[in-house]
Design a protein around this motif. Structure first.
Motif, PDB file in Angstrom:
ATOM      1  N   PRO A 225      30.185  44.196  36.657  1.00  0.00           N
ATOM      2  CA  PRO A 225      30.770  42.865  36.470  1.00  0.00           C
ATOM      3  C   PRO A 225      31.958  42.610  37.370  1.00  0.00           C
ATOM      4  CG  PRO A 225      31.310  44.299  34.619  1.00  0.00           C
ATOM      5  CD  PRO A 225      30.291  45.014  35.434  1.00  0.00           C
ATOM      6  N   GLU A 226      32.649  43.678  37.775  1.00  0.00           N
ATOM      7  CA  GLU A 226      33.806  43.474  38.659  1.00  0.00           C
ATOM      8  C   GLU A 226      33.400  42.889  40.004  1.00  0.00           C
ATOM      9  OE1 GLU A 226      32.736  47.896  39.265  1.00  0.00           O
ATOM     10  OE2 GLU A 226      32.517  46.318  37.768  1.00  0.00           O
ATOM     11  N   GLU A 227      32.157  43.174  40.443  1.00  0.00           N
ATOM     12  CA  GLU A 227      31.684  42.608  41.710  1.00  0.00           C
ATOM     13  C   GLU A 227      31.505  41.091  41.583  1.00  0.00           C
ATOM     14  OE1 GLU A 227      31.536  44.255  44.440  1.00  0.00           O
ATOM     15  OE2 GLU A 227      31.802  46.274  43.604  1.00  0.00           O
ATOM     16  N   LEU A 257      42.664  42.890  33.778  1.00  0.00           N
ATOM     17  CA  LEU A 257      43.756  43.447  34.597  1.00  0.00           C
ATOM     18  C   LEU A 257      43.315  44.734  35.280  1.00  0.00           C
ATOM     19  CD1 LEU A 257      46.881  42.861  32.317  1.00  0.00           C
ATOM     20  CD2 LEU A 257      46.237  41.625  34.396  1.00  0.00           C
ATOM     21  N   TYR A 258      42.548  45.540  34.586  1.00  0.00           N
ATOM     22  CA  TYR A 258      42.026  46.785  35.163  1.00  0.00           C
ATOM     23  C   TYR A 258      41.122  46.483  36.355  1.00  0.00           C
ATOM     24  CZ  TYR A 258      39.131  51.002  35.514  1.00  0.00           C
ATOM     25  OH  TYR A 258      38.450  52.101  35.980  1.00  0.00           O
ATOM     26  N   TYR A 259      40.185  45.545  36.174  1.00  0.00           N
ATOM     27  CA  TYR A 259      39.273  45.200  37.265  1.00  0.00           C
ATOM     28  C   TYR A 259      40.003  44.553  38.442  1.00  0.00           C
ATOM     29  CZ  TYR A 259      34.991  46.181  34.580  1.00  0.00           C
ATOM     30  OH  TYR A 259      33.976  46.791  33.896  1.00  0.00           O
ATOM     31  N   LEU A 260      40.937  43.656  38.161  1.00  0.00           N
ATOM     32  CA  LEU A 260      41.669  42.994  39.252  1.00  0.00           C
ATOM     33  C   LEU A 260      42.483  43.998  40.055  1.00  0.00           C
ATOM     34  CD1 LEU A 260      42.919  39.719  37.501  1.00  0.00           C
ATOM     35  CD2 LEU A 260      41.013  39.960  39.105  1.00  0.00           C
ATOM     36  N   PHE A 261      43.067  44.968  39.375  1.00  0.00           N
ATOM     37  CA  PHE A 261      43.822  46.012  40.064  1.00  0.00           C
ATOM     38  C   PHE A 261      42.910  46.795  41.001  1.00  0.00           C
ATOM     39  CE2 PHE A 261      45.307  50.482  40.129  1.00  0.00           C
ATOM     40  CZ  PHE A 261      46.522  50.301  40.768  1.00  0.00           C
ATOM     41  N   LEU A 262      41.740  47.191  40.499  1.00  0.00           N
ATOM     42  CA  LEU A 262      40.798  47.934  41.338  1.00  0.00           C
ATOM     43  C   LEU A 262      40.335  47.102  42.529  1.00  0.00           C
ATOM     44  CD1 LEU A 262      38.435  49.838  38.858  1.00  0.00           C
ATOM     45  CD2 LEU A 262      40.395  50.720  40.125  1.00  0.00           C
ATOM     46  N   LEU A 263      40.014  45.827  42.284  1.00  0.00           N
ATOM     47  CA  LEU A 263      39.529  44.952  43.360  1.00  0.00           C
ATOM     48  C   LEU A 263      40.583  44.754  44.439  1.00  0.00           C
ATOM     49  CD1 LEU A 263      37.675  42.305  41.164  1.00  0.00           C
ATOM     50  CD2 LEU A 263      36.585  43.829  42.813  1.00  0.00           C
ATOM     51  N   ILE A 269      39.381  41.597  46.881  1.00  0.00           N
ATOM     52  CA  ILE A 269      39.907  40.250  46.639  1.00  0.00           C
ATOM     53  C   ILE A 269      41.265  40.175  47.326  1.00  0.00           C
ATOM     54  CG2 ILE A 269      38.696  39.892  44.451  1.00  0.00           C
ATOM     55  CD1 ILE A 269      41.335  40.504  42.988  1.00  0.00           C
ATOM     56  N   PRO A 270      41.720  38.964  47.631  1.00  0.00           N
ATOM     57  CA  PRO A 270      42.990  38.842  48.354  1.00  0.00           C
ATOM     58  C   PRO A 270      44.183  39.377  47.565  1.00  0.00           C
ATOM     59  CG  PRO A 270      41.979  36.671  47.930  1.00  0.00           C
ATOM     60  CD  PRO A 270      41.064  37.684  47.390  1.00  0.00           C
ATOM     61  N   ASP A 271      45.206  39.740  48.305  1.00  0.00           N
ATOM     62  CA  ASP A 271      46.420  40.301  47.730  1.00  0.00           C
ATOM     63  C   ASP A 271      47.316  39.156  47.247  1.00  0.00           C
ATOM     64  OD1 ASP A 271      47.723  42.694  47.122  1.00  0.00           O
ATOM     65  OD2 ASP A 271      49.049  42.518  48.845  1.00  0.00           O
ATOM     66  N   ILE A 272      46.895  38.496  46.171  1.00  0.00           N
ATOM     67  CA  ILE A 272      47.572  37.294  45.678  1.00  0.00           C
ATOM     68  C   ILE A 272      48.161  37.550  44.288  1.00  0.00           C
ATOM     69  CG2 ILE A 272      46.192  35.676  47.040  1.00  0.00           C
ATOM     70  CD1 ILE A 272      44.411  35.222  44.621  1.00  0.00           C
TER      71      ILE A 272
END
Length: 466
Positions: A225-227, A257-263, A269-272
């Motif tokens: 799902p993170e993809e 938050l866990y998935y966004l950190f990994l991405l 994903i952009p560093d935003i």
């Protein structure tokens, strides 16, 4: 000794879990949730409780979600005066969730009065913050897998259910004059391969089983799902918009938050900036440090560079002023806010301001119950009514599979297959009618179980003269 069971909620619906167990003259309420979603269900919260609360001897809570614990302040307000059993993390989560629930209801009543869109001359909250606080002294926490004798005939044990922090399967052992019987309440079962929560434990034996069926008719096909989450965020970023993620404060926000950190760490994903706009989610996230043995992330939380809940892009917004300031953000950001089904909380404020913007997106990451605003948006409604105003829906709406905290159909069947003998009676609860029926069919075909799908307020005699 006679044992009866009555379904006061959670029957053919995924909300309002309340089950009354009568052991001779003892009355035990398992879960005490609010009804949510469809108006006809929500109105039940205002009805007289089917049994006078003063007659209930004790309450046992499987986990802290509002649809399992949110009616507790009203129950006490109406006369309940016994102990409330739960696990230690559930006790702390209940404090956070009920205070928030009381606050929201006070605010909604005040807003309805101010705007005059309520049918009632003086709209009242179901309960207040003060009512919620009266629950706390009655909370009686016990450790997972610890046998707790609640009276001379009844003992209870909690086992890990996954799902959210502290969520438990409840086993009630009743010792009669002639026989001993075991009744198991699954609570809400988590995923078998969740990246944060441990899998639900298998219980080898139950005379009577009450089993959740939220995803009884669905298989979560996405194993990554993170993809999909990353794709939705990249598309929104290219459009110059803000990605808004409605997420429950307990469990779902921490998973996101866990998935966004990994991405971001992997450059997918952009560093935003990532804004967590939910005081409750912030408080809940802090509990993960305190209850490290209840989840898989404990080692990561000890390392500054690996902590998904604390890094340079992550910003926690508690105040109303900081939340309002996010209206000025026009792009290159991710906002996470509650509630996950968009039924209340700060997410409604973000929907109101951003649904008309075609550059922005809303990314739904979990089950949307029938009658909720999230469900209607996923079904393609063109306007969403908020604060008495019809807001046009022009932003892009995404739904990410595979992020639910609930076991899917295959996992539910696999968990049921862990019983060494078939329960004498199995009730499928906490699922919409179609989901319960689909799960009942699979249990019949594969395990030769004859599962019962109870009606609201239906009663059953479980044992006589034990």
């Amino acid at each position: 000794m006679d044992v009866k069971l009555k379904f006061l909620g959670g029957a053919k619906t995924v909300t309002g879990s309340r089950y009354l167990l009568e052991v001779d003259h003892q009355k035990i309420l398992i879960d005490c949730g609010l009804f949510q979603g469809l108006k006809e269900l929500r109105l039940r919260n205002w009805d007289s409780f089917p049994i006078h609360p003063s007659e209930i001897d004790m309450v046992m809570i499987t986990h802290a979600h509002i649809d399992h614990s949110g009616y507790l302040p009203k129950l006490i307000k109406e006369g309940f005066n016994g102990p409330i059993y739960c696990t230690y993390p559930t006790m702390e989560l209940i404090k956070i969730l009920l205070l928030d629930s009381g606050k929201l209801q006070e605010e909604e009543a005040a807003f309805a009065t101010k705007k005059g869109y309520s049918k009632h001359e003086k709209p009242l909250p179901l309960y207040t913050i003060e009512d919620a606080e009266k629950v706390f002294p009655k909370l009686h926490p016990i450790e997972m897998e610890q046998v707790e004798k609640v009276n001379e005939n009844i003992s209870i044990t909690y086992f890990n259910a996954g799902h959210i922090l502290g969520a438990a399967i409840l086993k009630i052992k009743i010792t009669g004059q002639y026989q001993e019987k075991k009744i198991v309440f699954s609570g809400d079962l988590g995923r078998f391969h969740d990246p944060i929560m441990n899998p639900p434990l298998r219980i080898p034996f139950a005379d009577i089983l009450l089993m959740e069926s939220t995803y009884g008719n669905r298989k979560q096909l996405s194993n990554r799902p993170e993809e999909e989450l990353g794709l939705a965020i990249r598309e929104t970023y290219r459009n110059g918009g803000v990605a808004v993620i409605p997420a429950f404060a307990v469990g779902r926000t921490q998973l996101i938050l866990y998935y966004l950190f990994l991405l971001q760490q992997k450059g997918k994903i952009p560093d935003i900036p990532i804004y967590v706009d939910s005081p409750m989610a912030i408080n809940v996230t802090e509990l993960y440090k305190n209850f490290g043995k209840y989840h898989k992330l404990c080692p990561a939380l000890e390392e500054d560079d690996c902590n998904p809940f604390s890094h340079k892009n992550l910003h926690y917004y508690r105040s109303q002023e900081s939340s309002m300031s996010l209206n000025a953000v026009r792009g290159d950001a991710i906002i996470i806010s509650a509630s996950g089904m968009a039924t209340g909380g700060r997410i409604v404020h973000h929907l109101y301001h951003r649904l008309p913007n075609e550059n922005d997106s809303f990314i739904f990451v979990g089950f949307q119950a029938e009658g909720t605003r999230g469900r209607r948006l996923l079904e393609g409604e063109k306007t969403a009514r908020m604060y008495g105003i019809d807001v046009p829906v022009k932003s892009k709406i995404y739904y990410i599979e595979g992020m639910s905290a609930h076991a899917d159909q295959d996992e539910l069947v696999e968990w049921a297959d862990g019983f060494t003998t078939k329960p004498k009676m199995t009730f499928l609860i906490h699922g919409e009618k179609e989901a319960s029926e689909a799960l009942a069919n699979r249990l019949s075909e594969e395990l030769e179980w004859n599962a019962i799908i109870p009606e609201y307020l239906e009663s059953f005699q479980l044992f006589e003269g034990i």
